[in-house]
Design a protein around this motif. Structure first.
Motif, PDB file in Angstrom:
ATOM      1  N   GLU A   1       0.836  -1.201   0.000  1.00  0.00           N
ATOM      2  CA  GLU A   1       0.000   0.000   0.000  1.00  0.00           C
ATOM      3  C   GLU A   1       0.872   1.253   0.000  1.00  0.00           C
ATOM      4  O   GLU A   1       0.553   2.246  -0.655  1.00  0.00           O
TER       5      GLU A   1
ATOM      6  N   ARG B   1       2.186   1.575  -3.632  1.00  0.00           N
ATOM      7  CA  ARG B   1       1.279   1.840  -4.748  1.00  0.00           C
ATOM      8  C   ARG B   1      -0.076   2.388  -4.323  1.00  0.00           C
ATOM      9  O   ARG B   1      -0.963   2.546  -5.143  1.00  0.00           O
ATOM     10  N   GLY B   2      -0.234   2.697  -3.056  1.00  0.00           N
ATOM     11  CA  GLY B   2      -1.535   3.134  -2.575  1.00  0.00           C
ATOM     12  C   GLY B   2      -1.780   4.616  -2.654  1.00  0.00           C
ATOM     13  O   GLY B   2      -2.719   5.120  -2.039  1.00  0.00           O
TER      14      GLY B   2
ATOM     15  N   LEU C   1      -8.840   3.651   3.664  1.00  0.00           N
ATOM     16  CA  LEU C   1      -8.052   3.601   2.426  1.00  0.00           C
ATOM     17  C   LEU C   1      -8.703   2.666   1.407  1.00  0.00           C
ATOM     18  O   LEU C   1      -8.720   2.957   0.208  1.00  0.00           O
ATOM     19  N   PHE C   2      -9.245   1.564   1.913  1.00  0.00           N
ATOM     20  CA  PHE C   2      -9.929   0.611   1.031  1.00  0.00           C
ATOM     21  C   PHE C   2     -11.165   1.275   0.425  1.00  0.00           C
ATOM     22  O   PHE C   2     -11.441   1.143  -0.775  1.00  0.00           O
TER      23      PHE C   2
ATOM     24  N   GLU D   1     -10.077   3.773  -2.272  1.00  0.00           N
ATOM     25  CA  GLU D   1      -9.710   3.119  -3.524  1.00  0.00           C
ATOM     26  C   GLU D   1     -10.953   2.672  -4.293  1.00  0.00           C
ATOM     27  O   GLU D   1     -11.006   2.757  -5.527  1.00  0.00           O
ATOM     28  N   LYS D   2     -11.963   2.207  -3.546  1.00  0.00           N
ATOM     29  CA  LYS D   2     -13.204   1.805  -4.213  1.00  0.00           C
ATOM     30  C   LYS D   2     -13.883   3.008  -4.860  1.00  0.00           C
ATOM     31  O   LYS D   2     -14.374   2.930  -5.989  1.00  0.00           O
TER      32      LYS D   2
ATOM     33  N   THR E   1     -12.524   6.099  -5.721  1.00  0.00           N
ATOM     34  CA  THR E   1     -11.775   6.718  -6.818  1.00  0.00           C
ATOM     35  C   THR E   1     -11.581   5.755  -7.986  1.00  0.00           C
ATOM     36  O   THR E   1     -11.705   6.156  -9.147  1.00  0.00           O
ATOM     37  N   GLY E   2     -11.291   4.492  -7.677  1.00  0.00           N
ATOM     38  CA  GLY E   2     -11.130   3.522  -8.756  1.00  0.00           C
ATOM     39  C   GLY E   2     -12.438   3.268  -9.482  1.00  0.00           C
ATOM     40  O   GLY E   2     -12.502   3.286 -10.715  1.00  0.00           O
TER      41      GLY E   2
END
Length: 694
Positions: free
Chosen positions: A62, A65-66, A245-246, A249-250, A252-253
Motif C-alpha cells: 500500500e 502503490r496506494g 483507504l480501502f 480506492e473503491k 476513486t477507482g
C-alpha cells in the motif's frame, strides 16, 4: 584462515516464552472483534470487503502503490527529522565538549539523520523496524566495547501477535519481513524483561553468510511506535485507517472506471418497420457500427434506420472521496491541506500549520527523542563508541530545531507584545525584550538608539512643516480640509469630452458614452476600501509566495496596495465631487440602518480566468459594499462597467493564463471581518482623499 561454520538455526521459543507471546496474541485477537454486530451474526468487515488480518507485506504494498498512503506514512517522520537534531551537555553554543564533537562527527560521517528517518518510515509500514549497528566481530556476539562504528543499516521488521503463523514446532514464522525476533528476555528481574535477546536478519537482495547468523540485541536499535502495552510491537501507521483507504480506492477507482465507461457514448439504431434486412445486410451493418465505435470511420450509412446518440453524464465522485479524506485527516492528525499536498509550508493555513507543527514537536518529545535518538546515543555511550558526558551516561540534552517563523509571524508577535504595554498604560515589556522575543535580535546600542531618535525627530519636524504649509494654502483658497483636497486631473484636451460624457451618462445615451470613451485618453477615478495593515500584510505575503514564473508583470504583477474596490469609473473625481461622494455614502448607510461604519468578511482565494491573464483574489462577502456600489453608480456620473454584477474582492496578483487555479483555496484570511470607517476616493493619477463615513 578457515571460516567459522554458520550455526544451524534452531527454534528458540520455550514454554515460558510461548506463554509471554500468548498474552499479546490474545489481546490482538480481542481487538479483531471489531465489525461484529448482533452477537457475531453480522460481520460488517465481510459485508464491506475489509481485511480482518493485514500483513506487513500488505502495508508495504500500500505504501508503494496506494497513492496517499505514502504521504500518510512519511508526513510525521519527515517533519520530525528535518534539519537535524543536536545532543549537547553545555548550553553555551561557543563551547564544544568532547561528547558533543564526537556526536557531530558521527552524525555527519554516517548520515545518522537520514538513517533514522528511513528506519522511522519503515517502522510505520509494520509493527517495528531495526537499525543494525555495523561494528567489528560476528553478528551473534555482543557489540565490542571501545570499538568503531562502521555503518548504520535500517531493516524492515514486522510480525507480532496475530500477524505470524505458528509452525508445528511452535516457532513464530513470517515470510514478509527482513527481521524476525528469535528469543525474548522473559526474566522478570532483568532490565530487558519482555524485550528481544536475539534477532535474525535476512534480505532477499543480499546474500551473505553473516546474515544467516543470529544477531545479538546489542547490535540492534529496535524502533516501534504506539507500543503502549509492550516495548516490541507497535501499531502500523495505516492500521487505524486501513478500511478508509480501502473505501477511498473503491470510490476513486470505481469512479474513474465509471467516468471512462460513461465517456463512451452509445448509439441507438431504430430500424424502420417497413424496411427489411437480410442476414448478410445485418452482418455488414454490424461491422460498420463497430468501425464507427472504434474510431475507424466517422460516418454511418443509415438507410432504412434512425440513429440516435445516447449520452450519459460522468459520475462525480469528488464529494465522496473528500468525505473519506477528511476522516483520514482527522484520524491521522495530518491537516487536510498537508495530507493532500495542495498547500504546503507558507501556503497552508496558519491554524493548520500550527496544529501540525505542535503534533510534530510532541512526537519529537514523546517518541523520536526517547525511543529512537536517545536509545541510539545511550547504546553508543554504553559501548564506548561515544565518550561519556561529563555529568554521566544519560546526562545530556536533546536539541530539536524550532520551526522558523516567517517575517509576518514575527511582526504579529511583536505587535502583540507592544500591545500589552499600550493596554496597561505602562512599560511591561521593554523594546529590547520585544526585539529578542519576537525577532531574535540583539539589544540596540546607545548610539543606535540615539540615531533612531534623531531620525524620528527630523521626520516629525518635516511633517509638521508640510502640514503648516498646506494649511496656509487651504485657508486662503480652499474651504475643504487639507486631507480631503484632491487636485483636478482633467487634461485640457479632454475637458470638452468629459462634459459631453457626463451629460450622456446622466441622460442614458449609451451610444454617445461609448464614442466618448473611445476618443478620450482620460483615466477614471475610483472609490475603494483600504485593508487594515494586519490583513494587508498577510494578503501581500501570500502574493509574494507565488513563483515569479507564474506572475504576469505586464498585467499588473503582485498587489502591493491591498484594497477592495467599491466603484470604479467615476467621472471628474476631484475636489468638486467630494461633497457628493460624502452625501451618497451617508445615504447608503442610512438605507442600511448603520451609522458611521460598514463591514465585510473575507473568504478564501479564488481566481478570474481571462484570455490574457488570470486574477488571483481573496473573496469578499457582505451586503454593505454592494449597497454602496449601487448608490454611487446611481447618484454619481460613472462610465458603464464591463462587469454588470458587482463581485467585491481583494486582488492578490495577476498571473499568467491557466495558472490561477493553483492559488485558489488559500484560507489564510478566511472568516476575518473588516470594519470600515473611511472610503478612499482616488483620482486618475492616484491622488487620494479619505472620505469619512458619517
Amino acid at each position: 584462515m578457515v571460516e567459522e561454520p554458520v550455526p544451524e538455526a534452531k527454534p528458540r521459543f520455550n514454554e515460558e516464552q510461548m506463554r509471554f507471546l500468548s498474552v499479546l496474541l490474545d489481546r490482538s485477537l480481542f481487538s479483531r472483534q471489531a465489525g461484529f454486530q448482533f452477537d457475531g451474526r453480522r460481520d460488517l468487515y465481510d459485508i464491506f470487503g475489509y481485511d480482518r488480518i493485514v500483513t506487513s507485506q500488505q502495508y508495504r504494498d500500500e505504501y508503494a502503490r496506494g497513492g496517499i498512503a505514502k504521504q500518510i506514512i512519511e508526513a510525521f517522520p519527515k517533519a520530525t527529522w528535518r534539519e537535524g537534531v543536536e545532543l549537547f551537555e553545555d548550553e553555551d553554543p561557543k563551547v564544544s565538549t568532547p561528547f558533543e564533537k564526537a556526536w557531530n562527527d558521527l552524525w555527519k560521517q554516517h548520515g545518522i539523520g537520514n538513517k533514522l528517518l528511513s528506519a522511522d518510515i519503515l517502522a510505520g509500514q509494520s509493527t517495528y523496524s531495526v537499525v543494525l549497528l555495523g561494528a567489528p566481530g560476528f553478528l551473534d556476539t555482543e557489540l565490542p566495547r571501545g570499538t568503531k562504528l562502521l555503518y548504520l543499516q535500517p531493516f524492515f521488521g514486522g510480525g507480532g501477535p496475530g500477524n505470524q503463523a505458528r509452525s508445528p514446532s511452535g516457532r513464530m514464522q513470517s515470510s514478509d519481513e527482513d527481521v524476525t525476533i528469535e528469543e525474548f528476555d522473559v526474566d522478570p528481574e532483568s532490565e530487558r524483561f519482555g524485550e528481544p535477546l536475539w534477532y535474525r536478519i535476512r534480505r532477499t537482495d543480499l546474500s551473505s553468510p553473516m546474515l544467516a547468523r543470529r544477531v545479538h540485541w546489542s547490535r540492534v536499535i529496535h524502533i516501534c511506535e504506539g507500543a503502549h502495552d509492550n516495548n516490541v510491537y507497535g501499531i502500523p501507521t495505516l492500521e487505524a485507517i486501513w478500511n478508509l483507504l480501502f473505501d477511498l480506492e473503491k470510490i476513486t477507482g470505481g469512479g474513474g472506471e465509471s467516468a471512462f465507461q460513461r465517456a463512451k457514448h452509445t448509439l441507438n439504431a431504430n430500424i424502420q418497420k417497413d424496411v427489411a434486412f437480410s442476414p448478410d445486410d445485418l452482418t455488414a451493418m454490424k461491422a460498420i457500427f463497430e468501425e464507427y465505435q472504434h474510431g475507424i470511420t466517422n460516418f454511418l450509412p443509415t438507410r432504412g434506420m434512425d440513429v440516435k446518440l445516447i449520452e450519459s453524464k460522468p459520475f462525480d465522485f469528488g464529494s465522496n472521496a473528500d468525505a473519506i479524506l477528511k476522516q483520514i485527516a482527522g484520524t491521522t492528525g495530518i491537516p487536510m491541506r498537508i495530507l493532500t499536498g495542495s498547500e504546503m509550508g507558507s501556503l497552508a493555513s496558519e491554524q493548520d500549520a500550527e496544529n501540525f507543527d505542535s503534533r510534530v514537536q510532541d512526537r519529537r518529545t514523546l517518541h523520536a527523542g526517547p525511543n529512537i535518538l536517545r536509545k541510539l546515543a545511550n547504546r553508543l555511550i554504553a559501548y564506548g563508541i561515544l565518550p561519556e558526558p561529563k555529568k554521566g551516561p544519560d546526562q545530556y540534552e536533546t536539541g530539536w530545531p524550532t520551526e522558523e517563523e516567517d517575517d509576518n509571524q514575527k511582526a504579529d508577535y511583536g505587535v502583540k507584545l507592544a500591545t500589552i504595554n499600550k493596554t496597561q498604560g505602562k512599560i511591561i515589556i521593554t523594546d529590547d525584550e520585544i526585539r529578542a522575543m519576537a525577532f531574535k535580535l540583539e539589544p540596540l546600542t546607545e548610539e543606535q538608539k540615539q540615531a533612531i531618535a534623531d531620525e524620528a525627530a527630523e521626520k516629525m519636524q518635516q511633517a509638521q512643516d508640510a502640514m503648516q504649509q498646506t494649511k496656509q494654502v487651504d485657508d486662503q483658497s480652499n474651504p475643504l480640509p487639507a486631507k480631503a483636497k484632491v487636485p483636478a486631473l482633467k487634461a485640457a484636451e479632454d475637458r470638452d469630452l468629459l462634459r459631453v460624457l457626463e451629460a450622456a451618462i446622466r441622460s442614458g445615451d449609451q451610444d454617445t458614452v461609448a464614442k466618448v470613451i473611445g476618443l478620450s485618453s482620460y483615466k477614471y477615478g475610483s472609490t475603494q476600501v483600504q485593508l487594515p495593515p494586519s490583513v494587508a500584510d498577510k494578503l501581500i505575503a501570500y502574493g509574494l509566495g507565488i513563483p515569479d514564473a507564474d506572475v504576469d508583470e505586464a498585467a499588473g504583477g503582485r498587489e502591493t496596495d491591498a484594497h477592495v474596490t467599491v466603484k470604479y469609473g467615476l467621472v471628474a473625481p476631484d475636489a468638486a465631487v467630494l461633497g457628493d461622494v460624502q452625501v451618497t455614502l451617508n445615504g447608503s448607510l442610512t438605507a442600511l440602518k448603520k451609522v458611521g461604519s460598514l463591514s465585510f468578511t473575507l473568504g478564501k482565494t479564488g481566481y478570474f480566468a481571462g484570455a490574457n491573464y488570470d486574477v488571483v483574489y481573496v473573496d469578499v462577502k457582505g451586503e454593505d459594499l454592494a449597497a454602496v456600489n449601487r448608490a454611487i453608480a446611481a447618484k454619481l456620473p460613472c462610465v458603464p462597467s464591463d462587469h454588470p454584477t458587482y463581485q467585491p474582492h481583494a486582488t492578490v496578483a495577476y498571473v499568467k493564463p491557466g495558472t490561477g487555479e493553483k492559488y485558489a483555496g488559500w484560507a489564510g484570511l478566511d472568516g476575518v471581518t473588516v470594519y470600515v470607517e473611511m472610503i478612499t476616493l482616488t483620482d486618475a493619477d492616484g491622488n487620494r482623499a479619505e472620505v469619512a463615513l458619517g
